[in-house]
Design an enzyme around this catalytic site. Structure first.
Site, PDB file in Angstrom:
ATOM      1  N   SER A 291     103.603  87.026 -81.125  1.00 55.82           N
ATOM      2  CA  SER A 291     102.929  85.912 -80.462  1.00 55.82           C
ATOM      3  C   SER A 291     102.560  86.279 -79.033  1.00 55.82           C
ATOM      4  O   SER A 291     103.325  86.941 -78.338  1.00 55.82           O
ATOM      5  CB  SER A 291     103.814  84.665 -80.457  1.00 55.82           C
ATOM      6  OG  SER A 291     103.140  83.593 -79.825  1.00 55.82           O
TER       7      SER A 291
ATOM      8  N   LYS B  40     108.230  82.878 -87.047  1.00 57.90           N
ATOM      9  CA  LYS B  40     106.879  82.879 -86.464  1.00 57.90           C
ATOM     10  C   LYS B  40     106.048  81.730 -87.028  1.00 57.90           C
ATOM     11  O   LYS B  40     105.273  81.089 -86.311  1.00 57.90           O
ATOM     12  CB  LYS B  40     106.182  84.216 -86.732  1.00 57.90           C
ATOM     13  CG  LYS B  40     104.724  84.285 -86.240  1.00 57.90           C
ATOM     14  CD  LYS B  40     104.608  83.977 -84.748  1.00 57.90           C
ATOM     15  CE  LYS B  40     103.293  84.439 -84.149  1.00 57.90           C
ATOM     16  NZ  LYS B  40     102.085  83.919 -84.774  1.00 57.90           N
TER      17      LYS B  40
ATOM     18  N   HIS C  97     107.204  78.689 -85.267  1.00 59.17           N
ATOM     19  CA  HIS C  97     106.660  78.780 -83.908  1.00 59.17           C
ATOM     20  C   HIS C  97     105.226  78.248 -83.894  1.00 59.17           C
ATOM     21  O   HIS C  97     104.847  77.455 -83.019  1.00 59.17           O
ATOM     22  CB  HIS C  97     106.688  80.242 -83.437  1.00 59.17           C
ATOM     23  CG  HIS C  97     105.827  80.531 -82.238  1.00 59.17           C
ATOM     24  ND1 HIS C  97     104.455  80.645 -82.308  1.00 59.17           N
ATOM     25  CD2 HIS C  97     106.151  80.745 -80.932  1.00 59.17           C
ATOM     26  CE1 HIS C  97     103.964  80.899 -81.111  1.00 59.17           C
ATOM     27  NE2 HIS C  97     104.971  80.962 -80.262  1.00 59.17           N
ATOM     28  N   ASN C  98     104.419  78.673 -84.857  1.00 59.11           N
ATOM     29  CA  ASN C  98     103.037  78.231 -84.896  1.00 59.11           C
ATOM     30  C   ASN C  98     102.926  76.749 -85.217  1.00 59.11           C
ATOM     31  O   ASN C  98     102.024  76.061 -84.728  1.00 59.11           O
ATOM     32  CB  ASN C  98     102.255  79.048 -85.925  1.00 59.11           C
ATOM     33  CG  ASN C  98     101.947  80.448 -85.441  1.00 59.11           C
ATOM     34  OD1 ASN C  98     102.560  80.939 -84.495  1.00 59.11           O
ATOM     35  ND2 ASN C  98     101.011  81.117 -86.083  1.00 59.11           N
TER      36      ASN C  98
ATOM     37  N   GLU D 185     103.529  75.041 -82.098  1.00 58.08           N
ATOM     38  CA  GLU D 185     102.301  75.228 -81.305  1.00 58.08           C
ATOM     39  C   GLU D 185     101.245  74.191 -81.683  1.00 58.08           C
ATOM     40  O   GLU D 185     100.587  73.615 -80.810  1.00 58.08           O
ATOM     41  CB  GLU D 185     101.783  76.642 -81.537  1.00 58.08           C
ATOM     42  CG  GLU D 185     100.527  77.011 -80.781  1.00 58.08           C
ATOM     43  CD  GLU D 185     100.069  78.407 -81.149  1.00 58.08           C
ATOM     44  OE1 GLU D 185      98.872  78.565 -81.481  1.00 58.08           O
ATOM     45  OE2 GLU D 185     100.897  79.347 -81.128  1.00 58.08           O
TER      46      GLU D 185
END
Length: 482
Positions: A136, A190, A193-194, A197
């Protein structure tokens, strides 16, 4: 010096497959830290061009995959930065016969974590090591320091650790990389995480929308507000770049460029995966879900324009004190962000339990404090929260966050009420508040839901006065007739 001739056997310490923007920048990043990098790309002329552009560096490469593999010292460490999906499987099939036991291949793309689990298992049968690694930070992060989330064999990670720690972003809390867990853990983290986001970006968009529609502020006025917010509890990369975006004028019209951009947001899939897995694991993530819905609704531009002519819109004039409302939006944004991160951390914990990964949530917050898109002051606070209580059920009930969210509650609730009254959609703010209210509710109306399910489908229910006594069924029709 860079060379495109057949590289010497074992001359390079690290390999990169895929010379798109991310691959090039990561190769340069590794090179910056003193390692000889070997590169390969499906289009051989890309290799030649890249090495020619950087002829002053200790890099090598080849258009021949076998020569590329042979150029790497054992155990070979190869980072693939290629399109997710079938291209990854095809590349792994090509590499496998050229590798030797103990060699390591890393997929740094946004692959679905279950694909990573399958690939890791297949490589393991060949005595090869496969890592799925979340990366990222975008182009700049890749070049100067991303946040890295590697998942794979823990013993093999020791061969990757020096390089990954060298190229990762650095903060006061160390290098923004850690061993996440086995097989698909890195890509799972990940993915979440997105998802966070997505939620973060939607919340910021809603704050912007409230300031422009309720208060009638222009882009540059809102930019100044975001710039001020970035000095306090909302300090983050996304708040910072929002301030910058709102200051840019369109060279063609002289108007704020943001006002000239069509309101249709795209998505690449990781947010959708996050929502799907959350449903599978029975973890509520309404803030992230609302962000996904908002993007889907935004894509329905023509339909929305037609609907606006038929349905109209309520008045959007706020009559209260502007400064107080701006402060209220700030509090609502903060409290909603806490909910989004709390949901994400709960999902990581559930995934870790489901697949026996033993993911350290404190470490996930730490490696996100720099390099990645969601880096924020809030993440340091989350890291410290897990320092105080590593097993806290939800960030909302961690002592510091409890007090901060309760301090924001009045303004948060006021903003959602005002938005509803003015007809300004705030799906993520509203979903976050509903999540907060639901999570702290001792009694929810699902007693009625269970009664309905038992009435039409004999799905049974538990009695509130003796829940441990098991499930029971009631003949509702018989009792109603009485």
């Amino acid at each position: 010096m860079s060379t495109t001739s057949a590289p010497a056997v074992g001359s390079a310490q690290f390999g990169v497959v895929g010379l798109g923007v991310m691959g090039q920048n990561l190769a340069l990043n590794v090179s910056d830290h003193g390692q000889v990098v070997s590169v390969w790309n499906l289009e051989a002329d890309w290799v030649t061009k890249f090495l020619t552009q950087h002829s002053d560096r200790k890099m090598t490469g080849s258009g021949d995959l076998k020569e590329f593999v042979q150029s790497l010292a054992r155990p070979r460490r190869i980072l693939m930065m290629i399109m997710a999906g079938n291209p990854v499987d095809q590349m792994l099939d090509k590499l496998a016969p050229l590798l030797e036991p103990g060699d390591i291949v890393i997929d740094g793309g946004n692959s679905f974590f279950k694909d990573t689990q399958r690939r890791e298992a297949a490589y393991r049968t060949k005595n090869l090591n496969f890592f799925g690694m979340g990366v990222s930070g975008g182009e700049e992060g890749a070049r100067f320091g991303p946040s890295l989330m590697p998942g794979g064999d823990e013993a093999s990670y020791e061969h990757l650790k020096p390089t990954l720690e060298a190229i990762a972003a650095k903060t006061d809390y160390g290098a923004c990389v850690t061993y996440v867990g086995p097989n698909g853990a890195g890509h799972f983290v990940k993915m979440v995480h997105n998802g966070i986001e997505y939620g973060d970006m939607q919340l910021i968009a809603e704050a912007y929308d409230l300031l422009r529609k309720a208060l009638g502020l222009g882009a540059k006025e809102i930019a100044a507000i975001f710039e001020e917010w970035n000095k306090g509890k909302l300090e983050s990369y996304l708040i910072e770049i929002t301030s910058h975006v709102l200051q840019v004028d369109d060279p063609e019209t002289g108007k704020p460029l943001v006002d000239m951009i069509l309101d249709k947001a795209g998505q690449k899939g990781t947010g959708k995966w996050t929502q799907q897995i959350a449903l599978d694991l029975a973890v509520p993530i309404p803030t992230i879900g609302a962000a996904l819905d908002a993007r889907v609704l935004s894509s329905m531009k023509d339909e929305r324009v037609a609907a606006s002519k038929k349905l109209g819109a309520p008045s959007r004039q706020y009559s209260g004190d502007k400064k107080e409302f701006i402060n209220a939006v700030q509090d609502a944004l903060y409290a909603s962000k806490v909910c989004s991160y709390a949901q994400g951390m709960s999902l990581i914990r559930a995934g870790s339990k489901e697949w026996n990964w033993n993911v350290n949530l404190r470490e996930m917050a730490r490696i996100w404090t720099g390099g990645c898109i969601i880096r924020a002051r809030l993440l340091a606070d989350i890291m410290h929260a897990f320092d105080r209580d590593a097993n806290v059920a939800n960030l909302l009930v961690e002592s510091e966050f409890t007090s901060r969210v309760l301090e924001s509650e009045k303004n948060w609730r006021s903003v959602v009420q005002t938005a509803a009254g003015l007809g300004i959609p705030t799906p993520a703010f509203s979903s976050s508040l509903a999540y907060f209210d639901s999570y702290r509710s001792m009694q929810l109306p699902q007693n009625l839901t269970q009664a309905q399910r038992d009435f039409f489908g004999a799905h049974t229910y538990q009695r509130a006065d003796r829940p441990d006594a098991g499930f029971v069924h009631t003949d509702w029709i018989k009792l109603v007739k009485k």
